[in-house]
Structure formats: C-alpha cells, structure tokens
Scaffold this motif. Structure first.
Motif, PDB file in Angstrom:
ATOM      1  N   TYR A  36      41.145  31.787  35.155  1.00 35.17           N
ATOM      2  CA  TYR A  36      41.556  33.188  35.310  1.00 35.17           C
ATOM      3  C   TYR A  36      40.813  33.907  36.438  1.00 35.17           C
ATOM      4  O   TYR A  36      40.961  35.109  36.600  1.00 35.17           O
ATOM      5  CB  TYR A  36      41.333  33.943  33.998  1.00 35.17           C
ATOM      6  N   LYS A  37      40.034  33.177  37.218  1.00 37.57           N
ATOM      7  CA  LYS A  37      39.190  33.825  38.222  1.00 37.57           C
ATOM      8  C   LYS A  37      39.985  34.615  39.256  1.00 37.57           C
ATOM      9  O   LYS A  37      39.631  35.748  39.579  1.00 37.57           O
ATOM     10  CB  LYS A  37      38.292  32.806  38.917  1.00 37.57           C
ATOM     11  N   ALA A  38      41.032  34.040  39.800  1.00 37.24           N
ATOM     12  CA  ALA A  38      41.812  34.747  40.820  1.00 37.24           C
ATOM     13  C   ALA A  38      42.407  36.030  40.243  1.00 37.24           C
ATOM     14  O   ALA A  38      42.398  37.078  40.899  1.00 37.24           O
ATOM     15  CB  ALA A  38      42.910  33.849  41.378  1.00 37.24           C
ATOM     16  N   LEU A  39      42.902  35.962  39.026  1.00 48.39           N
ATOM     17  CA  LEU A  39      43.489  37.143  38.393  1.00 48.39           C
ATOM     18  C   LEU A  39      42.423  38.205  38.120  1.00 48.39           C
ATOM     19  O   LEU A  39      42.654  39.401  38.348  1.00 48.39           O
ATOM     20  CB  LEU A  39      44.205  36.755  37.098  1.00 48.39           C
ATOM     21  N   ILE A  40      41.253  37.793  37.669  1.00 50.65           N
ATOM     22  CA  ILE A  40      40.159  38.741  37.431  1.00 50.65           C
ATOM     23  C   ILE A  40      39.787  39.430  38.739  1.00 50.65           C
ATOM     24  O   ILE A  40      39.678  40.664  38.807  1.00 50.65           O
ATOM     25  CB  ILE A  40      38.933  38.029  36.825  1.00 50.65           C
ATOM     26  N   LEU A  41      39.604  38.649  39.791  1.00 52.10           N
ATOM     27  CA  LEU A  41      39.258  39.222  41.090  1.00 52.10           C
ATOM     28  C   LEU A  41      40.349  40.166  41.581  1.00 52.10           C
ATOM     29  O   LEU A  41      40.068  41.235  42.117  1.00 52.10           O
ATOM     30  CB  LEU A  41      39.010  38.111  42.114  1.00 52.10           C
ATOM     31  N   TRP A  42      41.596  39.761  41.390  1.00 52.41           N
ATOM     32  CA  TRP A  42      42.735  40.584  41.811  1.00 52.41           C
ATOM     33  C   TRP A  42      42.692  41.946  41.117  1.00 52.41           C
ATOM     34  O   TRP A  42      42.865  42.981  41.741  1.00 52.41           O
ATOM     35  CB  TRP A  42      44.031  39.849  41.492  1.00 52.41           C
TER      36      TRP A  42
END
Length: 141
Positions: free
Chosen positions: A45-51
């Motif tokens: 979920y890292k990309a979504l969290i950063l987004w």
C-alpha cells in the motif's frame, strides 16, 4: 551498467540488490536506481499511502479510510517502513486518546513526479487495454 550507478562505498545494505550479471570489477555491489525506487514505493500500500499524503497531513484514522483494503496492522507496518526510509514523518501528540499525524518529509515530497508519471503511464496502459482507471488514486490537483 554505468559507473554512476555504483555506490558501493555507501554500505547501505537496504540497496544491495544484486544484478543478474553479478558484481563487476568496477562495481563490486550492484545498486540499481529503479530497483531502489521500487523498493521504496513497491510495498502493498506504499504508493497509495504516499499518494494520499501528497494532498497533506492525515491522521491514522483518515489514512485507514483512504486505504480501505489495508488492515490496521498492515497500514501501520507500511507507514513504519515509509518512516524508516525517510519518506514519511510521524508526529505523536501527547493527548488522550493518542493523536498521530502523518505527512511527507521534504525528501518524501520529491517522489511526487515519479508517482504522477506512474499514474499517467498506468492510465494510458489501461486505456490501451480498453479499461478505465478505477481506484482510490484520484488525479491530484
């Protein structure tokens, strides 16, 4: 491989991914910039969290709503990894109940053009396949 890609002198074990070709005399350890980037944003979920954090500071409960597929344990794990990698800042306010806010660090803010490019490329790819982008990653203002 370019000599500029070799940074064996850093000793950073987290970036010590080996090339399929193995080490070379000019670069005893391989450090691929693309692999390093994917290692930072490639978690579940890292990309979504950063987004989501690119829009501003969010409390843990707001992130839980913004990343509905993640269990609290998984969200916490991904946030800790992002924090350890220097992309996310975690601030705890000493109140009852505990109040925790997450934001991007200045270094974390530099990932924005990368994620925006990935979003644009992925949108084009889906359109090429006759599909429409449909996820909780909305285009950013």
């Amino acid at each position: 491989m370019s000599k500029n890609c070799c940074r064996a002198e850093t000793g950073d074990a987290s970036l010590s991914a080996r090339s399929p070709l193995g080490p070379t005399p000019s670069c005893p350890e391989q450090h691929c910039p693309v692999e390093a980037t994917l290692g930072l944003v490639g978690g579940k979920y890292k990309a979504l969290i950063l987004w989501k954090l690119m829009s501003g500071t969010l409390r843990f409960s707001e992130l839980r709503r913004a990343v509905p597929g993640a269990t609290p344990k998984m969200l916490t794990q991904q946030l800790r990894e992002l924090e350890n990698d220097g992309l996310v800042h975690r601030e705890v306010f000493p109140v009852i109940p505990p109040h925790v806010e997450y934001s991007l660090t200045p270094f974390g803010q530099t990932i924005r053009p990368v994620l925006e490019s990935m979003y644009a490329w992925g949108t084009g790819y889906l359109e090429h396949r006759g599909l429409k982008a449909c996820c909780s990653m909305e285009p950013l203002p």
